[in-house]
Enzyme design. Sequence first.
Site, mmCIF file in Angstrom:
data_model
loop_
_atom_site.group_PDB
_atom_site.id
_atom_site.type_symbol
_atom_site.label_atom_id
_atom_site.label_comp_id
_atom_site.label_asym_id
_atom_site.label_seq_id
_atom_site.Cartn_x
_atom_site.Cartn_y
_atom_site.Cartn_z
ATOM 1 C CE LYS A 83 -3.975 1.574 2.808
ATOM 2 N NZ LYS A 83 -4.742 1.264 4.044
ATOM 3 C CB SER A 158 -8.170 2.569 3.043
ATOM 4 O OG SER A 158 -7.272 2.147 4.047
ATOM 5 C CB SER A 182 -8.234 -0.126 6.016
ATOM 6 O OG SER A 182 -9.129 0.953 5.960
#
Lengths: 477, 65
Positions: A83, A158, A182
């Site tokens: 990420k 996310s 997330s």
Amino acid sequence: MATPTDLRSLTLVELAAAIRDRRVSSVEATRACLDALATTGVKLNAVAGCDPERALEDAAQADRELARGEPRGPLHGVPLAHKDMFHRRGRVSAYGSRIAADNVRSDTATVLARLDRAGALDIARLNMVEFAAGPTGHNEITGTPRNPWNPEYITGGSSSGPAAALAARLVPAALGSDTGGSIRIPAACCALVGMKPTYGRVSRAGALPLTFTLDHVGPITRSVADCALMLGLIAGHDPLDPTSSERAVDDYSRDLEDGVRGLRIALAERYFLDQASPEIAQGVQEAARVFERLGARVIRVDVPGIEIANPMTSLIIAVEAAAFHAKWLSERPQDYGRQTLGRLAAGLAYPAVRYVEALNLRQKVLAALKTAVFDAADLLLAPVLLAPVPTIAESDLAANPGFSEFVVRFGYCSRPFNYVGVPAISVPCGFTANGLPAAMQLAGRPFAERLLLRAARAYERETRCTEPAPRLARAEH
Amino acid sequence: MPDDRDDEIRGLGLAPGEAADVIATAKRLGAMARESARELPFATEPVGFLRLFGELAGEPDGDTH
């Protein structure tokens, strides 16, 4: 010789062994991943940035070290991508935003440094929800990643790019972050394994904060064994993160195959199952039956007062995130996406006393979990999402009044475990009628990650729940 | 009393409907925090939460760090 698709179908554990045994070179594996990231990865909007030349140089160096008999660690030469919120010295961390698009870092996140020491390569930055502030995966700035199981559907967020990249078999594992779900929500939407460890188990130094009190860093993987391997490499005290625990790190792979015989698993009808759609509730109840068949005892429990956890998580996220973003909110509000701006703006609305009350109420929820669940059982079994994975279009609420309610509902099952800091793991448990994955989560006492992984592995071994791959991942590129 | 916080939110450039939604949600959740916190024992935090966390982690002194 293995084809690139064969290589990318290997799990993290398998690929690491293949490189270590020199059945596959790091350059071959890295090239296969880079090619897939440049084609499928771009189509899925999973990639935030990539330096293929540098990645191949690193892979060639790893191959030379291995030829000299000098492996660095358990992930020697294995290409990973994470990420886009974990800092690396000299590289941009854009956080899925316009505001940080040129944010070249002078620090390296502790979790990346630990994976470096284990020999892993870091070959790309993966897309994410803007500033990690949202659970669906929508991103108005960098584009919304698409779910490899069906590109019309969300990946969840996310950690949206990592989930898309793993489900499409572009890389074997990734790091994500989880403030209200997330890691677990995207893992659930894409049939992956996602672990939110105990608060303090994994250092957050050098990772973008969203909410200091609730942020956790953890692995997203394609199997439970991969998750155990990754967690073991990143966990442990870090002087750069004073909230990290000095407690010794377990060997998470040691008793992974020991099964669940004799374990007590709690199932809460009220709050979790009674709010879930019938297909989701049935999937979790079937998972409970699988655990019973494997020798666990399933206990029905009720957790009084757990309802407060989700709204209080919203309150804490809003306030802490607004404080972190205060400078940008005042100087560059126009550069945020509308959904992100709305979520951050909410934090400005709370008096400080309300924030402290929301923190104080954690004790009430943790006490209820102790009495109702952990005094009677070892683990709690629950859904991750209440309803089947929605399409990108139907859940795109950027301009819709009431979107905050939707977000609150999306994290309904995941947020309670962020609120009190206990570990939870998301595991696939079949598919819903729309063809998208469904998932359950197991939550445990603080630092019970080893037990969570053991139970998750027992379920995985029995149901082979992590074996199905999207059609897109099975096609040769 | 005028609410500076609401002004700050409206100053961010959100559409009027969005700003009103944000403020209404915050008022509702804030009221929930206030009401629920009344049921807590007096002056137990943050030690109470941390002690319980430690107890559940098997650390008798409550220190998990």
